[in-house]
Motif scaffolding. Structure first.
Motif, PDB file in Angstrom:
ATOM      1  N   CYS A  72      35.065 -29.209 -38.812  1.00  0.00           N
ATOM      2  CA  CYS A  72      35.832 -28.477 -37.797  1.00  0.00           C
ATOM      3  C   CYS A  72      35.644 -26.974 -37.964  1.00  0.00           C
ATOM      4  O   CYS A  72      35.829 -26.428 -39.045  1.00  0.00           O
ATOM      5  CB  CYS A  72      37.314 -28.825 -37.893  1.00  0.00           C
ATOM      6  N   THR A  73      35.291 -26.315 -36.851  1.00  0.00           N
ATOM      7  CA  THR A  73      35.156 -24.858 -36.826  1.00  0.00           C
ATOM      8  C   THR A  73      36.130 -24.230 -35.829  1.00  0.00           C
ATOM      9  O   THR A  73      35.959 -23.078 -35.454  1.00  0.00           O
ATOM     10  CB  THR A  73      33.721 -24.440 -36.459  1.00  0.00           C
ATOM     11  N   GLU A  74      37.123 -24.989 -35.385  1.00  0.00           N
ATOM     12  CA  GLU A  74      38.045 -24.548 -34.342  1.00  0.00           C
ATOM     13  C   GLU A  74      37.273 -24.111 -33.094  1.00  0.00           C
ATOM     14  O   GLU A  74      37.707 -23.248 -32.357  1.00  0.00           O
ATOM     15  CB  GLU A  74      38.939 -23.411 -34.830  1.00  0.00           C
ATOM     16  N   CYS A  75      36.099 -24.687 -32.904  1.00  0.00           N
ATOM     17  CA  CYS A  75      35.204 -24.398 -31.776  1.00  0.00           C
ATOM     18  C   CYS A  75      34.625 -22.986 -31.814  1.00  0.00           C
ATOM     19  O   CYS A  75      34.032 -22.536 -30.833  1.00  0.00           O
ATOM     20  CB  CYS A  75      35.864 -24.683 -30.431  1.00  0.00           C
ATOM     21  N   MET A  76      34.779 -22.277 -32.947  1.00  0.00           N
ATOM     22  CA  MET A  76      34.187 -20.941 -33.082  1.00  0.00           C
ATOM     23  C   MET A  76      32.673 -21.048 -32.888  1.00  0.00           C
ATOM     24  O   MET A  76      32.045 -21.974 -33.384  1.00  0.00           O
ATOM     25  CB  MET A  76      34.462 -20.357 -34.467  1.00  0.00           C
ATOM     26  N   GLY A  77      32.126 -20.110 -32.163  1.00  0.00           N
ATOM     27  CA  GLY A  77      30.703 -20.120 -31.875  1.00  0.00           C
ATOM     28  C   GLY A  77      30.353 -20.923 -30.642  1.00  0.00           C
ATOM     29  O   GLY A  77      29.212 -20.897 -30.183  1.00  0.00           O
ATOM     30  N   PHE A  78      31.334 -21.643 -30.104  1.00  0.00           N
ATOM     31  CA  PHE A  78      31.124 -22.446 -28.899  1.00  0.00           C
ATOM     32  C   PHE A  78      32.095 -22.059 -27.780  1.00  0.00           C
ATOM     33  O   PHE A  78      31.700 -21.887 -26.637  1.00  0.00           O
ATOM     34  CB  PHE A  78      31.308 -23.942 -29.180  1.00  0.00           C
ATOM     35  N   HIS A  79      33.380 -21.984 -28.110  1.00  0.00           N
ATOM     36  CA  HIS A  79      34.429 -21.765 -27.114  1.00  0.00           C
ATOM     37  C   HIS A  79      35.445 -20.751 -27.623  1.00  0.00           C
ATOM     38  O   HIS A  79      35.512 -20.462 -28.809  1.00  0.00           O
ATOM     39  CB  HIS A  79      35.153 -23.086 -26.799  1.00  0.00           C
ATOM     40  N   GLU A  80      36.271 -20.252 -26.718  1.00  0.00           N
ATOM     41  CA  GLU A  80      37.303 -19.274 -27.053  1.00  0.00           C
ATOM     42  C   GLU A  80      38.499 -19.886 -27.782  1.00  0.00           C
ATOM     43  O   GLU A  80      39.230 -19.186 -28.468  1.00  0.00           O
ATOM     44  CB  GLU A  80      37.801 -18.580 -25.785  1.00  0.00           C
ATOM     45  N   GLU A  81      38.703 -21.207 -27.599  1.00  0.00           N
ATOM     46  CA  GLU A  81      39.833 -21.883 -28.223  1.00  0.00           C
ATOM     47  C   GLU A  81      39.424 -23.298 -28.591  1.00  0.00           C
ATOM     48  O   GLU A  81      38.458 -23.835 -28.039  1.00  0.00           O
ATOM     49  CB  GLU A  81      41.040 -21.923 -27.277  1.00  0.00           C
ATOM     50  N   PRO A  82      40.124 -23.927 -29.529  1.00  0.00           N
ATOM     51  CA  PRO A  82      39.816 -25.316 -29.888  1.00  0.00           C
ATOM     52  C   PRO A  82      39.968 -26.225 -28.661  1.00  0.00           C
ATOM     53  O   PRO A  82      41.035 -26.290 -28.053  1.00  0.00           O
ATOM     54  CB  PRO A  82      40.852 -25.653 -30.958  1.00  0.00           C
TER      55      PRO A  82
END
Length: 117
Positions: A72-82
């Motif tokens: 889990c990266t909290e969607c960092m690098g993909f989206h603004e929020e999980p």
């Protein structure tokens, strides 16, 4: 920090397809580090843990959907929020106080799992 799915989960499955790291699994399903990532074979994770990315891992939960904190990266690098939290109808995807990580650490983990993305 990673996201965790609380026991308020209704097993709707809305979260699972939203995860860019394939870190979310249905309860009782086994998982692998290589699921949805570029990892393969023996690797050393950014936190120093040595694992085999192809090896089957035991389910973290037998009853409800769960998130592998190592993926889990909290969607960092993909989206603004999980994204799991954004789509969860019962708000059971919450920050995991047992796996606190900085934004820098989360981005490094994302780049490690997806070096070409």
């Amino acid at each position: 920090m990673a996201i965790v799915i609380t026991d308020e989960c209704i097993n709707c499955g809305a979260c699972e397809p939203e995860c860019p790291n394939t870190a979310i699994y249905e309860g009782a399903d086994e998982w692998r580090y290589n699921d949805g990532t570029s990892l393969e074979g023996d690797v050393v994770l950014p936190d120093g843990k040595a694992v085999n990315a192809d090896e089957v891992q035991e389910p973290i939960s037998d009853e409800i959907y769960y998130i592998s904190p190592d993926k889990c990266t909290e969607c960092m690098g993909f989206h603004e929020e999980p994204q799991c939290a954004a789509v969860c109808p019962v708000d059971c995807c919450v920050p995991d106080e047992d796996h606190v990580e900085s934004e820098e650490t989360l981005l490094a983990k994302q780049k490690f799992m997806h070096p070409d993305g």
